[in-house]
Design an enzyme around this catalytic site. Structure first.
Site, PDB file in Angstrom:
ATOM      1  N   LYS A  36       0.842  -1.211   0.000  1.00  0.00           N
ATOM      2  CA  LYS A  36       0.000   0.000   0.000  1.00  0.00           C
ATOM      3  C   LYS A  36       0.869   1.250   0.000  1.00  0.00           C
ATOM      4  CE  LYS A  36      -3.843  -2.298   2.232  1.00  0.00           C
ATOM      5  NZ  LYS A  36      -4.414  -2.775   3.486  1.00  0.00           N
ATOM      6  N   GLN A  96      -5.151  -1.503   9.367  1.00  0.00           N
ATOM      7  CA  GLN A  96      -5.059  -2.852   8.808  1.00  0.00           C
ATOM      8  C   GLN A  96      -5.723  -3.866   9.749  1.00  0.00           C
ATOM      9  OE1 GLN A  96      -3.847  -3.575   5.747  1.00  0.00           O
ATOM     10  NE2 GLN A  96      -4.247  -5.749   5.984  1.00  0.00           N
ATOM     11  N   ASP A 103     -11.540   2.689   3.717  1.00  0.00           N
ATOM     12  CA  ASP A 103     -11.960   1.281   3.669  1.00  0.00           C
ATOM     13  C   ASP A 103     -13.478   1.157   3.548  1.00  0.00           C
ATOM     14  OD1 ASP A 103     -10.124  -0.841   3.674  1.00  0.00           O
ATOM     15  OD2 ASP A 103      -9.584  -0.475   5.772  1.00  0.00           O
TER      16      ASP A 103
HETATM   17  N1  GUN Z   1      -7.239  -6.917   5.873  1.00  0.00           N
HETATM   18  C1  GUN Z   1      -7.564  -7.682   4.800  1.00  0.00           C
HETATM   19  N2  GUN Z   1      -8.242  -6.941   3.883  1.00  0.00           N
HETATM   20  C2  GUN Z   1      -8.344  -5.709   4.393  1.00  0.00           C
HETATM   21  C3  GUN Z   1      -8.917  -4.505   3.907  1.00  0.00           C
HETATM   22  O1  GUN Z   1      -9.501  -4.425   2.824  1.00  0.00           O
HETATM   23  N3  GUN Z   1      -8.797  -3.431   4.719  1.00  0.00           N
HETATM   24  C4  GUN Z   1      -8.180  -3.487   5.932  1.00  0.00           C
HETATM   25  N4  GUN Z   1      -8.138  -2.370   6.667  1.00  0.00           N
HETATM   26  N5  GUN Z   1      -7.635  -4.587   6.409  1.00  0.00           N
HETATM   27  C5  GUN Z   1      -7.704  -5.680   5.632  1.00  0.00           C
END
Ligand code: GUN
Length: 296
Positions: free
Chosen positions: A54, A98, A121
């Site tokens: 990311k 996350q 998100d």
């Molecule tokens: N962990 C796995 N997929 C995601 C996601 O799309 N967003 C976040 N914040 N954590 C994750």
């Protein structure tokens, strides 16, 4: 029939390019850049890889990346205090925590501390409610990526029968809302659905998001249907680790009209949509027109 492969890797690259062009204009005209803060608590290896990717891609499209790596023992109040600081930071337009968080932390409470306008998100309860009522919201990245690929492949989705297998808050439920928003007739199926195969065979659009390796086989696919495979499962086969989806690719690709592969399908679109959401959050915060083709 052999299905057309929907190339998520290429589509994600195109999406990132689109975002990068917007960001470049913003930098020229406004002498600032959208900023994304990513918070990782603990040392889960898969999460560390995601967070690194990311950060790299955020910088590649010209945005500012702020990474916060916190100790696995971080307290709820310290994490909430960090999020409140990021909420108030004018250089931060998107915040992602996350998941999964270590078990001593309350994920719902943490996520609902994020300013909904910065919730890239789309997990904050007010964004969930806005999406559910067809209002402008931040949309979860993976379903947004699926929707973008479906629109790109089909144009209008109106009137199509869509079956979403899986009812998670992160993928299944928002995916169903988005398909409904595009005027599909939507069924959400799951592990307790009776005759799941027959339900899947009714789908013009079949989205598999169950987390069960290769569960959806070719005999569950209606000839000519579009199959979107959200699954990412690591399995051992012939003594080697292999990445497979929730769809049995070989059999499904013989029947489907179009299909996303694993890897190289939905996966790369998730981070591309995170960047798109950060740009959208920036534009909304500044009262600028929203980026075209990057929102639901
Ligand atoms: N962990 C796995 N997929 C995601 C996601 O799309 N967003 C976040 N914040 N954590 C994750």
């Amino acid at each position: 029939m052999t299905a057309t492969i929907i190339d998520g890797k290429a589509f994600a690259a195109k999406t990132r390019q689109h975002v990068a062009e917007y960001v470049s204009t913003i930098k020229t005209e406004r002498h600032e850049a959208p900023g994304l803060a990513v918070v990782l608590v603990g040392e889960d290896p898969a999460s560390q890889v995601y967070v690194r990717n990311k950060g790299t891609q955020t910088v590649e499209v010209g945005m500012e990346s702020f990474e916060y790596k916190l100790d696995a023992n971080t307290s709820q109040s310290d994490l909430v205090a960090l999020i409140e600081k990021l909420n108030a930071d004018p250089k931060v337009h998107g915040i992602l925590v996350q998941l999964p968080l270590p078990p001593h932390l309350n994920s719902d409470l943490v996520i609902n501390t994020i300013d909904p306008a910065k919730d890239v998100d789309g997990f904050h309860i007010s964004n969930v409610g806005l999406l559910g009522t067809g209002q402008k919201s931040m949309v979860p990245c993976t379903p947004l990526g699926c929707l973008m690929m479906l629109r790109d492949h089909h144009g209008s989705l109106a009137g199509m029968n869509a079956v979403v297998v899986g009812r998670s808050n992160i993928v299944g439920k928002p995916m169903a809302q988005l398909l409904l928003g595009d005027s599909c007739t939507v069924t959400i199926a799951h592990s307790k659905t009776k005759d799941l195969g027959a339900v899947c065979r009714s789908a013009d659009i079949l989205v598999a998001a169950v987390g069960r390796p290769e569960m959806v086989t070719g005999d569950w696919v209606k000839p000519g249907a579009t199959v979107i495979d959200v699954g990412i499962n690591r399995i051992e086969r012939d003594g080697k680790m292999k990445l497979v989806g929730d769809v049995h690719y070989e059999s499904a690709a013989k029947v489907a009209g179009a299909i996303t592969p694993v890897p190289g399908g939905v996966g790369p679109m998730t981070i591309a949509c995170l960047l798109a959401n950060t740009l959208t959050a920036y534009c909304r915060a500044k009262g600028l027109p929203e980026p075209v083709g990057l929102t639901a």
